[in-house]
Write a protein that holds these residues in place. Structure first.
Motif, PDB file in Angstrom:
ATOM      1  N   UNK A 175      51.722  42.737  29.498  1.00  0.00           N
ATOM      2  CA  UNK A 175      51.014  43.912  29.997  1.00  0.00           C
ATOM      3  C   UNK A 175      49.810  44.060  29.102  1.00  0.00           C
ATOM      4  N   UNK A 176      48.638  43.909  29.644  1.00  0.00           N
ATOM      5  CA  UNK A 176      47.442  44.023  28.826  1.00  0.00           C
ATOM      6  C   UNK A 176      46.313  44.613  29.648  1.00  0.00           C
ATOM      7  N   UNK A 177      45.423  45.289  28.968  1.00  0.00           N
ATOM      8  CA  UNK A 177      44.284  45.893  29.647  1.00  0.00           C
ATOM      9  C   UNK A 177      43.136  46.042  28.674  1.00  0.00           C
ATOM     10  N   UNK A 178      41.954  46.071  29.191  1.00  0.00           N
ATOM     11  CA  UNK A 178      40.768  46.256  28.365  1.00  0.00           C
ATOM     12  C   UNK A 178      39.565  46.345  29.260  1.00  0.00           C
ATOM     13  N   UNK A 179      38.393  46.493  28.630  1.00  0.00           N
ATOM     14  CA  UNK A 179      37.175  46.590  29.447  1.00  0.00           C
ATOM     15  C   UNK A 179      36.986  45.353  30.320  1.00  0.00           C
ATOM     16  N   UNK A 180      37.518  44.203  29.876  1.00  0.00           N
ATOM     17  CA  UNK A 180      37.316  42.954  30.622  1.00  0.00           C
ATOM     18  C   UNK A 180      38.278  42.774  31.781  1.00  0.00           C
ATOM     19  N   UNK A 181      39.278  43.608  31.889  1.00  0.00           N
ATOM     20  CA  UNK A 181      40.199  43.426  32.991  1.00  0.00           C
ATOM     21  C   UNK A 181      41.589  43.929  32.674  1.00  0.00           C
ATOM     22  N   UNK A 182      42.526  43.576  33.536  1.00  0.00           N
ATOM     23  CA  UNK A 182      43.898  44.035  33.378  1.00  0.00           C
ATOM     24  C   UNK A 182      44.827  42.922  33.864  1.00  0.00           C
ATOM     25  N   UNK A 183      46.012  42.823  33.264  1.00  0.00           N
ATOM     26  CA  UNK A 183      46.973  41.823  33.725  1.00  0.00           C
ATOM     27  C   UNK A 183      48.389  42.341  33.555  1.00  0.00           C
ATOM     28  N   UNK A 184      49.162  42.165  34.576  1.00  0.00           N
ATOM     29  CA  UNK A 184      50.595  42.499  34.516  1.00  0.00           C
ATOM     30  C   UNK A 184      51.349  41.257  34.989  1.00  0.00           C
TER      31      UNK A 184
ATOM     32  N   UNK B 271      46.385  40.337  38.190  1.00  0.00           N
ATOM     33  CA  UNK B 271      45.349  40.573  37.190  1.00  0.00           C
ATOM     34  C   UNK B 271      43.972  40.670  37.793  1.00  0.00           C
ATOM     35  N   UNK B 272      43.099  41.304  37.055  1.00  0.00           N
ATOM     36  CA  UNK B 272      41.685  41.345  37.424  1.00  0.00           C
ATOM     37  C   UNK B 272      40.891  41.021  36.173  1.00  0.00           C
TER      38      UNK B 272
END
Lengths: 83, 438
Positions: B315-324, B368-369
């Motif tokens: 599970x990660x997120x940031x200005x560059x995108x997101x992923x689950x 993810x994006x």
């Protein structure tokens, strides 16, 4: 110790890393030749013992060095983290 | 008969083994000190457990090494005296045999007319020499038995002491997250508080920080990242046949663990993975082709006589995108599968199918994006005897898709313009009406 928490004393960890590095450096090498007992079976067994342990000790030394390096890096990580 | 045994060399080898054994004492003491230091709080948490496990394994290995070398030192030393005694007994026997030969020669050299007293003396000398030889031979046979017993003891000791345990696993990689603070600041994220503000760093550590673009004076967030990998194969070869290439591995095995907290590329979050694999034979093939506007990719793989296990989550997120991401699976048996994808104008659907013979269960989803690409993938599989696994996914390059739509619009506009030009003699207001619509 708890697995719910991660913490370190960087100075103590660095010291551990240094100790391990010294231990790895101080490990004895294999220098002696191939003495003979005059019996082929015993000579082969002695040679096998020496060869196997030389390899094994090289592997153990590598692991001690790696562990020392990882202890140093972990200490640095925690220093940077303000630990 | 030449005897290659040199007691002095054996004694020297015994001393070397003894010195090694004593040196291992020092190593074990150091490892015990390090273990006590860790256990008393120098390191706390899962990473401490990994370190302690490794140090315990190393201690046990060096204790074994000490005992083995001490045993061989003793066994070597125990051979020295019997070998020396056997060699001396052999010398004495040879000397006695030489004296007997000389006495016999003297007796045989006496003429028949020799003085009876001289003849009797020569005969007596032969008898004495024969007795000496018998005694020397008896002593030598006894010495040979003692030597054989000691040497056999050495062989048995060597064979026992040469049985080695497995090497302990190292604790895993622990590294500092690179340039985390700069990345945080650059992306407008608030860095965590730092309590020591860089105090206590050595010049070497300061240099290392500078090399990585880190400043010790500024607050930093920590990244403790763990990774452990192991791989191996009796044979692992790449191959190529025309446009198709791949790898074939024989006797492959793999083990990998990785975990992270903090930065993952330009995102921040938590990740954990585990993979274990063992196959007698595995082969992969892949093909990449551009067919008109489409990029086509196809893969095929086969695994025989093997086992497979994997688990992972992120599970990660940031200005560059997101992923689950979440996946889990276990497999034992034989499997073969194909998968492929086609990309047209930024849209890339993909699908895969795998046939399985064995026991398996798996499921996974990944969303993810990142970098303007929206990705979605899912898989599910099961086998009890015969079974299979289906994977599917879609990747949409939003920027490319928008560009493609623009191109399509331009193409339509161009086509319409051409059509308009072709309508020669048509009323001018009709042409204006068409252009107005576009």
């Amino acid at each position: 110790m708890t697995t719910q928490r991660i913490a370190a004393q960087p100075a103590a960890l660095t010291s551990i890393g240094t100790h391990l590095g010294s231990a790895a450096a101080g490990l004895p090498g294999s220098r002696y030749g191939r003495p003979s007992t005059g019996d082929a079976t015993a000579d082969a067994a002695l040679h096998e013992f020496t060869a196997r342990w030389t390899d094994h000790l090289r592997g153990l030394e590598e692991i001690v060095r790696l562990t020392a390096r990882q202890a140093q890096l972990t200490a640095l990580a925690f220093r940077i983290a303000g630990g | 008969m030449h005897d290659p045994a040199v007691p002095g060399a054996l004694l020297s080898a015994s001393a070397d083994n003894g010195a090694r054994a004593r040196a291992f004492d020092g190593t074990v003491t150091t490892l015990r000190t390090a273990t006590a230091g860790l256990a008393s709080g120098a390191l706390v948490g899962p990473c401490a457990t990994r370190f302690l496990t490794t140090l315990d394994g190393l201690q046990a290995a060096f204790v074994t090494a000490r005992a083995a070398h001490e045993e061989i030192a003793d066994a070597l030393r125990r051979t020295v005296a019997p070998i020396e005694e056997e060699q001396q007994a052999r010398d004495r026997l040879e000397k006695a045999e030489r004296l007997l030969a000389e006495a016999r020669q003297r007796l045989a050299g006496l003429p028949d007319s020799a003085d009876p007293a001289t003849l009797a003396q020569a005969k007596h000398a032969v008898e004495e020499a024969e007795q000496d030889v018998r005694q020397a031979r008896r002593r030598h046979e006894e010495a040979v038995r003692e030597r054989a017993r000691a040497v056999r003891g050495l062989a048995v000791a060597c064979q026992g002491a040469a049985v080695l345990g497995a090497l302990p696993a190292p604790p895993g990689e622990v590294v500092v997250g690179p340039r985390l603070h700069d990345a945080l600041r650059e992306k407008g994220m608030r860095p965590w508080r730092r309590t020591s503000r860089g105090r206590g760093l050595t010049p070497q550590e300061l240099r290392r920080l500078r090399r990585n673009g880190l400043s010790p004076a500024t607050p930093l967030a920590s990244l403790v990242y763990g990774k452990y990998g192991k791989d191996g194969a009796l044979l692992d070869e790449p191959w190529r046949l025309g446009p198709v290439d791949g790898r074939v591995a024989l006797g492959h095995r793999a083990f990998e663990v990785s975990g992270g907290v903090g930065r993952m590329g330009d995102r921040y979050g938590v990740r954990g993975d585990f993979r274990a694999e063992a196959y007698a034979l595995s082969a992969d093939a892949r093909l990449r082709r551009k067919l008109g506007p489409a990029d086509v990719a196809a893969n095929a793989s086969a695994r025989a006589i093997g086992a497979d296990a994997s688990a992972g989550g992120e599970v990660s997120a940031g200005p560059g995108g997101v992923r689950v991401r979440a996946e889990a699976g276990a497999f034992a048996g034989v499997k073969a599968g194909v998968d492929g994808s086609v990309e047209v104008a930024g849209v890339k659907p993909s699908a895969g199918l795998e046939g399985q013979a064995g026991v398996s269960a798996s499921a996974g989803v990944d969303f993810g994006f990142h970098d303007g690409k929206l990705k979605l993938a899912a898989s599910v599989g099961a086998a009890l005897g015969l079974g299979g696994k289906v994977t599917g996914g879609m990747e949409i390059d939003v920027g490319k898709l928008a560009g493609g739509a623009g191109d399509a619009a331009n193409a339509v506009a161009g086509g319409a313009g051409d059509a308009a030009k072709a309508v020669t003699g048509a009323p001018g207001n009709a042409v204006k009406a068409i252009k107005g619509l576009l």
